[in-house]
Design a protein around this motif. Sequence first.
Motif, short mmCIF file in Angstrom:
data_model
loop_
_atom_site.label_atom_id
_atom_site.label_comp_id
_atom_site.label_asym_id
_atom_site.label_seq_id
_atom_site.Cartn_x
_atom_site.Cartn_y
_atom_site.Cartn_z
N GLN A 24 0.86 -1.18 0.00
CA GLN A 24 0.00 0.00 0.00
C GLN A 24 0.90 1.22 0.00
O GLN A 24 1.88 1.29 0.74
CB GLN A 24 -0.89 0.03 1.24
N ASP A 25 0.52 2.20 -0.82
CA ASP A 25 1.25 3.46 -0.88
C ASP A 25 0.70 4.37 0.22
O ASP A 25 -0.39 4.93 0.08
CB ASP A 25 1.07 4.10 -2.26
N LEU A 26 1.42 4.53 1.30
CA LEU A 26 0.95 5.30 2.44
C LEU A 26 0.89 6.80 2.15
O LEU A 26 0.25 7.54 2.89
CB LEU A 26 1.83 5.03 3.66
N TYR A 27 1.54 7.25 1.07
CA TYR A 27 1.50 8.67 0.70
C TYR A 27 0.31 8.99 -0.19
O TYR A 27 0.03 10.14 -0.44
CB TYR A 27 2.78 9.07 -0.02
N SER A 28 -0.37 7.98 -0.68
CA SER A 28 -1.54 8.18 -1.52
C SER A 28 -2.76 8.38 -0.62
O SER A 28 -2.93 7.65 0.37
CB SER A 28 -1.73 6.94 -2.41
N PRO A 29 -3.63 9.34 -0.93
CA PRO A 29 -4.80 9.57 -0.08
C PRO A 29 -5.65 8.31 0.11
O PRO A 29 -6.19 8.08 1.20
CB PRO A 29 -5.60 10.64 -0.83
N SER A 30 -5.75 7.49 -0.92
CA SER A 30 -6.55 6.26 -0.82
C SER A 30 -5.71 5.06 -0.37
O SER A 30 -6.22 3.95 -0.27
CB SER A 30 -7.19 5.95 -2.17
N GLN A 31 -4.43 5.29 -0.12
CA GLN A 31 -3.48 4.23 0.20
C GLN A 31 -3.58 3.11 -0.83
O GLN A 31 -3.68 1.92 -0.52
CB GLN A 31 -3.69 3.69 1.62
N LYS A 32 -3.52 3.54 -2.12
CA LYS A 32 -3.70 2.60 -3.22
C LYS A 32 -2.69 1.46 -3.15
O LYS A 32 -1.58 1.60 -2.65
CB LYS A 32 -3.62 3.30 -4.57
N ARG A 33 -3.15 0.33 -3.67
CA ARG A 33 -2.31 -0.85 -3.72
C ARG A 33 -1.39 -0.77 -4.94
O ARG A 33 -1.78 -0.24 -5.98
CB ARG A 33 -3.15 -2.11 -3.75
N CYS A 34 -0.21 -1.33 -4.79
CA CYS A 34 0.74 -1.36 -5.89
C CYS A 34 1.59 -2.62 -5.76
O CYS A 34 1.58 -3.29 -4.75
CB CYS A 34 1.62 -0.11 -5.88
N VAL A 35 2.30 -2.92 -6.82
CA VAL A 35 3.21 -4.06 -6.84
C VAL A 35 4.63 -3.51 -6.84
O VAL A 35 4.95 -2.58 -7.58
CB VAL A 35 2.96 -4.94 -8.08
N ILE A 36 5.46 -4.09 -6.01
CA ILE A 36 6.86 -3.67 -5.91
C ILE A 36 7.74 -4.86 -6.25
O ILE A 36 7.55 -5.96 -5.72
CB ILE A 36 7.20 -3.18 -4.49
N LYS A 37 8.68 -4.62 -7.16
CA LYS A 37 9.67 -5.64 -7.48
C LYS A 37 10.99 -5.21 -6.87
O LYS A 37 11.47 -4.11 -7.12
CB LYS A 37 9.83 -5.83 -8.98
N GLN A 38 11.54 -6.07 -6.05
CA GLN A 38 12.84 -5.83 -5.42
C GLN A 38 13.84 -6.70 -6.16
O GLN A 38 13.73 -7.93 -6.16
CB GLN A 38 12.80 -6.22 -3.94
N LEU A 39 14.81 -6.08 -6.81
CA LEU A 39 15.81 -6.83 -7.55
C LEU A 39 16.85 -7.40 -6.60
O LEU A 39 17.27 -6.73 -5.64
CB LEU A 39 16.47 -5.93 -8.59
N ARG A 40 17.25 -8.60 -6.87
CA ARG A 40 18.23 -9.27 -6.01
C ARG A 40 19.59 -8.57 -6.13
O ARG A 40 19.98 -8.12 -7.19
CB ARG A 40 18.40 -10.72 -6.42
#
Length: 94
Positions: free
Chosen positions: A29-45
């Motif tokens: 969840q993007d805590l800076y978004s007013p709606s705390q919109k959901r997003c996908v995060i890819k963390q590269l190894r």
Amino acid sequence: MTQSKLIAQRYQVTKRLGSGGFGDTFLAQDLYSPSQKRCVIKQLRRIDDDPSSYELVKERFNREALILESLGENYSHIPSLYAYFEEEGLFYLV
């Protein structure tokens, strides 16, 4: 990474979606978004601790982010890139 992990003091991880050869993927969840919109995060190894390898990976990561941003803006079937950043030596795409 635990599900309660906060990435970049902005993205609250809610679920691990998968893991592969190049990295891990999380739902957050993007805590800076007013709606705390959901997003996908890819963390590269992390590939190597060698400084010259790190700089090469960083350069390629920046180039890939630029290409992904352009493709996401021009093709509806490709996800939009919201952010990309480096934190604690790891690279992230949102």
